[in-house]
Design a protein around this motif. Structure first.
Motif, PDB file in Angstrom:
ATOM      1  N   TYR A 127       3.710  13.042  -5.602  1.00 52.56           N
ATOM      2  CA  TYR A 127       4.696  12.373  -4.516  1.00 52.56           C
ATOM      3  C   TYR A 127       4.368  11.116  -3.938  1.00 52.56           C
ATOM      4  CZ  TYR A 127       6.036  17.332  -4.697  1.00 52.56           C
ATOM      5  OH  TYR A 127       6.328  18.393  -5.029  1.00 52.56           O
ATOM      6  N   TRP A 128       5.143  10.090  -3.730  1.00 49.88           N
ATOM      7  CA  TRP A 128       4.925   8.841  -3.363  1.00 49.88           C
ATOM      8  C   TRP A 128       5.734   8.461  -2.062  1.00 49.88           C
ATOM      9  CZ3 TRP A 128       0.831   6.129  -5.619  1.00 49.88           C
ATOM     10  CH2 TRP A 128       0.348   6.487  -6.802  1.00 49.88           C
ATOM     11  N   GLY A 129       5.005   7.460  -1.430  1.00 50.13           N
ATOM     12  CA  GLY A 129       5.792   6.995  -0.289  1.00 50.13           C
ATOM     13  C   GLY A 129       6.467   5.724  -0.851  1.00 50.13           C
ATOM     14  N   GLN A 130       7.118   4.893   0.128  1.00 52.89           N
ATOM     15  CA  GLN A 130       7.887   3.735  -0.139  1.00 52.89           C
ATOM     16  C   GLN A 130       6.809   2.526  -0.105  1.00 52.89           C
ATOM     17  OE1 GLN A 130      11.020   3.545  -1.337  1.00 52.89           O
ATOM     18  NE2 GLN A 130      10.962   5.575  -1.692  1.00 52.89           N
ATOM     19  N   GLY A 131       5.984   2.726   0.311  1.00 51.88           N
ATOM     20  CA  GLY A 131       4.878   1.583   0.662  1.00 51.88           C
ATOM     21  C   GLY A 131       4.945   0.767   1.770  1.00 51.88           C
ATOM     22  N   THR A 132       4.109   0.167   2.212  1.00 54.88           N
ATOM     23  CA  THR A 132       3.928  -0.843   3.434  1.00 54.88           C
ATOM     24  C   THR A 132       3.224  -2.101   3.101  1.00 54.88           C
ATOM     25  OG1 THR A 132       3.333  -0.950   5.718  1.00 54.88           O
ATOM     26  CG2 THR A 132       1.908   0.411   4.446  1.00 54.88           C
ATOM     27  N   GLN A 133       3.686  -3.109   3.417  1.00 53.83           N
ATOM     28  CA  GLN A 133       3.039  -4.361   3.000  1.00 53.83           C
ATOM     29  C   GLN A 133       2.169  -4.808   3.804  1.00 53.83           C
ATOM     30  OE1 GLN A 133       4.358  -6.698   0.552  1.00 53.83           O
ATOM     31  NE2 GLN A 133       2.121  -7.751   1.181  1.00 53.83           N
ATOM     32  N   VAL A 134       0.868  -4.943   3.495  1.00 53.06           N
ATOM     33  CA  VAL A 134      -0.224  -5.741   4.091  1.00 53.06           C
ATOM     34  C   VAL A 134      -0.442  -6.925   3.623  1.00 53.06           C
ATOM     35  CG1 VAL A 134      -2.746  -5.397   4.451  1.00 53.06           C
ATOM     36  CG2 VAL A 134      -1.113  -3.297   4.423  1.00 53.06           C
ATOM     37  N   TYR A 148       0.764  -1.302  -0.070  1.00 58.54           N
ATOM     38  CA  TYR A 148       0.058   0.038   0.088  1.00 58.54           C
ATOM     39  C   TYR A 148       0.804   1.367  -0.021  1.00 58.54           C
ATOM     40  CZ  TYR A 148      -4.271  -2.661   0.924  1.00 58.54           C
ATOM     41  OH  TYR A 148      -5.382  -3.647   0.828  1.00 58.54           O
ATOM     42  N   TYR A 149       0.564   2.054  -0.857  1.00 53.51           N
ATOM     43  CA  TYR A 149       1.248   3.489  -1.060  1.00 53.51           C
ATOM     44  C   TYR A 149       0.538   4.604  -0.813  1.00 53.51           C
ATOM     45  CZ  TYR A 149       4.571   0.472  -3.724  1.00 53.51           C
ATOM     46  OH  TYR A 149       5.028  -0.659  -4.376  1.00 53.51           O
ATOM     47  N   CYS A 150       0.858   5.716  -0.103  1.00 51.56           N
ATOM     48  CA  CYS A 150       0.151   6.973  -0.057  1.00 51.56           C
ATOM     49  C   CYS A 150       0.879   7.804  -1.171  1.00 51.56           C
ATOM     50  CB  CYS A 150       0.494   7.491   1.187  1.00 51.56           C
ATOM     51  SG  CYS A 150       1.927   7.784   2.028  1.00 51.56           S
ATOM     52  N   ALA A 151       0.134   8.782  -1.380  1.00 53.26           N
ATOM     53  CA  ALA A 151       0.410   9.988  -2.436  1.00 53.26           C
ATOM     54  C   ALA A 151      -0.089  11.235  -2.285  1.00 53.26           C
ATOM     55  CB  ALA A 151       0.141   9.204  -3.787  1.00 53.26           C
ATOM     56  N   ALA A 152       0.527  12.119  -2.682  1.00 51.94           N
ATOM     57  CA  ALA A 152       0.180  13.496  -2.101  1.00 51.94           C
ATOM     58  C   ALA A 152      -0.171  14.030  -3.504  1.00 51.94           C
ATOM     59  CB  ALA A 152       1.171  14.309  -1.620  1.00 51.94           C
ATOM     60  N   ASP A 153      -0.893  14.922  -3.541  1.00 55.49           N
ATOM     61  CA  ASP A 153      -1.353  15.636  -4.955  1.00 55.49           C
ATOM     62  C   ASP A 153      -1.685  17.290  -4.428  1.00 55.49           C
ATOM     63  OD1 ASP A 153      -2.303  16.928  -7.254  1.00 55.49           O
ATOM     64  OD2 ASP A 153      -4.432  16.369  -6.933  1.00 55.49           O
ATOM     65  N   SER A 154      -0.446  17.920  -5.077  1.00 57.35           N
ATOM     66  CA  SER A 154      -0.505  19.667  -4.726  1.00 57.35           C
ATOM     67  C   SER A 154      -1.653  20.269  -5.747  1.00 57.35           C
ATOM     68  CB  SER A 154       0.587  20.084  -4.915  1.00 57.35           C
ATOM     69  OG  SER A 154       1.203  20.040  -6.130  1.00 57.35           O
ATOM     70  N   SER A 155      -2.961  19.869  -5.414  1.00 54.85           N
ATOM     71  CA  SER A 155      -4.124  20.306  -6.145  1.00 54.85           C
ATOM     72  C   SER A 155      -4.633  21.701  -5.955  1.00 54.85           C
ATOM     73  CB  SER A 155      -5.229  19.653  -6.286  1.00 54.85           C
ATOM     74  OG  SER A 155      -6.477  20.100  -6.586  1.00 54.85           O
ATOM     75  N   TYR A 156      -4.710  22.700  -6.694  1.00 57.19           N
ATOM     76  CA  TYR A 156      -5.406  24.142  -6.417  1.00 57.19           C
ATOM     77  C   TYR A 156      -6.516  24.105  -5.543  1.00 57.19           C
ATOM     78  CZ  TYR A 156      -1.328  26.023  -9.237  1.00 57.19           C
ATOM     79  OH  TYR A 156      -0.183  26.251  -9.650  1.00 57.19           O
ATOM     80  N   SER A 157      -7.124  22.772  -5.975  1.00 54.08           N
ATOM     81  CA  SER A 157      -8.444  22.755  -5.328  1.00 54.08           C
ATOM     82  C   SER A 157      -8.600  22.126  -4.000  1.00 54.08           C
ATOM     83  CB  SER A 157      -9.532  21.826  -6.230  1.00 54.08           C
ATOM     84  OG  SER A 157     -10.582  21.576  -5.636  1.00 54.08           O
ATOM     85  N   PHE A 158      -9.558  22.713  -3.080  1.00 50.95           N
ATOM     86  CA  PHE A 158      -9.734  22.350  -1.806  1.00 50.95           C
ATOM     87  C   PHE A 158     -10.722  21.217  -1.546  1.00 50.95           C
ATOM     88  CE2 PHE A 158      -8.170  26.694  -1.078  1.00 50.95           C
ATOM     89  CZ  PHE A 158      -7.260  26.578   0.179  1.00 50.95           C
ATOM     90  N   THR A 159     -11.180  20.912  -2.643  1.00 43.91           N
ATOM     91  CA  THR A 159     -12.216  19.911  -2.641  1.00 43.91           C
ATOM     92  C   THR A 159     -11.761  18.533  -3.533  1.00 43.91           C
ATOM     93  OG1 THR A 159     -13.611  21.071  -4.186  1.00 43.91           O
ATOM     94  CG2 THR A 159     -13.914  21.555  -1.862  1.00 43.91           C
ATOM     95  N   TYR A 160     -10.914  18.833  -4.410  1.00 41.59           N
ATOM     96  CA  TYR A 160     -10.698  17.554  -5.368  1.00 41.59           C
ATOM     97  C   TYR A 160      -9.919  16.561  -4.658  1.00 41.59           C
ATOM     98  CZ  TYR A 160      -9.181  15.572  -9.766  1.00 41.59           C
ATOM     99  OH  TYR A 160      -8.932  14.735 -10.831  1.00 41.59           O
ATOM    100  N   ALA A 161     -10.390  15.205  -5.346  1.00 45.93           N
ATOM    101  CA  ALA A 161      -9.789  14.111  -4.528  1.00 45.93           C
ATOM    102  C   ALA A 161      -9.776  13.394  -5.755  1.00 45.93           C
ATOM    103  CB  ALA A 161     -10.627  13.620  -3.581  1.00 45.93           C
ATOM    104  N   ALA A 162      -8.284  13.154  -6.311  1.00 43.59           N
ATOM    105  CA  ALA A 162      -7.910  12.281  -7.555  1.00 43.59           C
ATOM    106  C   ALA A 162      -7.881  10.965  -7.369  1.00 43.59           C
ATOM    107  CB  ALA A 162      -6.772  12.955  -7.835  1.00 43.59           C
ATOM    108  N   VAL A 163      -8.460  10.206  -8.277  1.00 43.37           N
ATOM    109  CA  VAL A 163      -8.616   8.777  -8.350  1.00 43.37           C
ATOM    110  C   VAL A 163      -7.131   7.989  -9.204  1.00 43.37           C
ATOM    111  CG1 VAL A 163     -10.750   8.735  -7.649  1.00 43.37           C
ATOM    112  CG2 VAL A 163     -10.169   8.549 -10.107  1.00 43.37           C
ATOM    113  N   GLY A 164      -6.915   8.932 -10.221  1.00 46.86           N
ATOM    114  CA  GLY A 164      -5.773   8.479 -11.073  1.00 46.86           C
ATOM    115  C   GLY A 164      -4.083   8.593 -10.441  1.00 46.86           C
TER     116      GLY A 164
END
Length: 127
Positions: free
Chosen positions: A116-123, A94-110
């Motif tokens: 930016y991405w983390g290194q991941g954690t195994q589940v 599982y990876y977390c990712a960050a999006d520096s969107s100009y929007s306060f309400t947008y949540a991207a799915v792509g």
């Protein structure tokens, strides 16, 4: 430059729960929309959940809807993924990712919308 570090992964029995955390450092979490993705062995990375900058909008993949919950605590610079009723198909990195969107309400799915991405954690979910 933002740095993301995931934690909370591990081995759990089917039907159990885990809570993943993603700590954002070097930058303030509030300026980023955040997402969680996962990648199982031999498969492509897929979207799991996302949350907007203000926390007001969330999105979930159909496979996890009703079982996973994404949340954020900007004061702690941390994003969480609460995973309940886990099943073997949830086994992945599982990876977390960050999006520096100009929007306060947008949540991207792509995945290509995130910078930016983390290194991941195994589940791993066993029967």
């Amino acid at each position: 430059q933002v740095q993301l570090v995931e934690s909370g992964g591990g081995l759990v029995q089917a039907g159990g729960s885990l809570r993943l955390s993603c700590v954002v450092s070097r930058r303030t979490l509030s300026i980023y929309a955040m997402g969680w993705f996962r990648q199982a062995p031999g498969k492509e990375r897929e979207f799991v959940a996302a949350i907007s900058r203000n926390g007001g909008n969330t999105k979930y993949a159909d496979a996890v809807k009703g079982h996973f919950t994404i949340s954020r605590d900007n004061a702690k610079n941390t994003v969480y993924l609460q995973m309940n009723s886990l099943k073997p198909d949830d086994t992945a990195v599982y990876y977390c990712a960050a999006d520096s969107s100009y929007s306060f309400t947008y949540a991207a799915v792509g995945s290509n919308e995130y910078e930016y991405w983390g290194q991941g954690t195994q589940v791993t979910v066993s029967s």
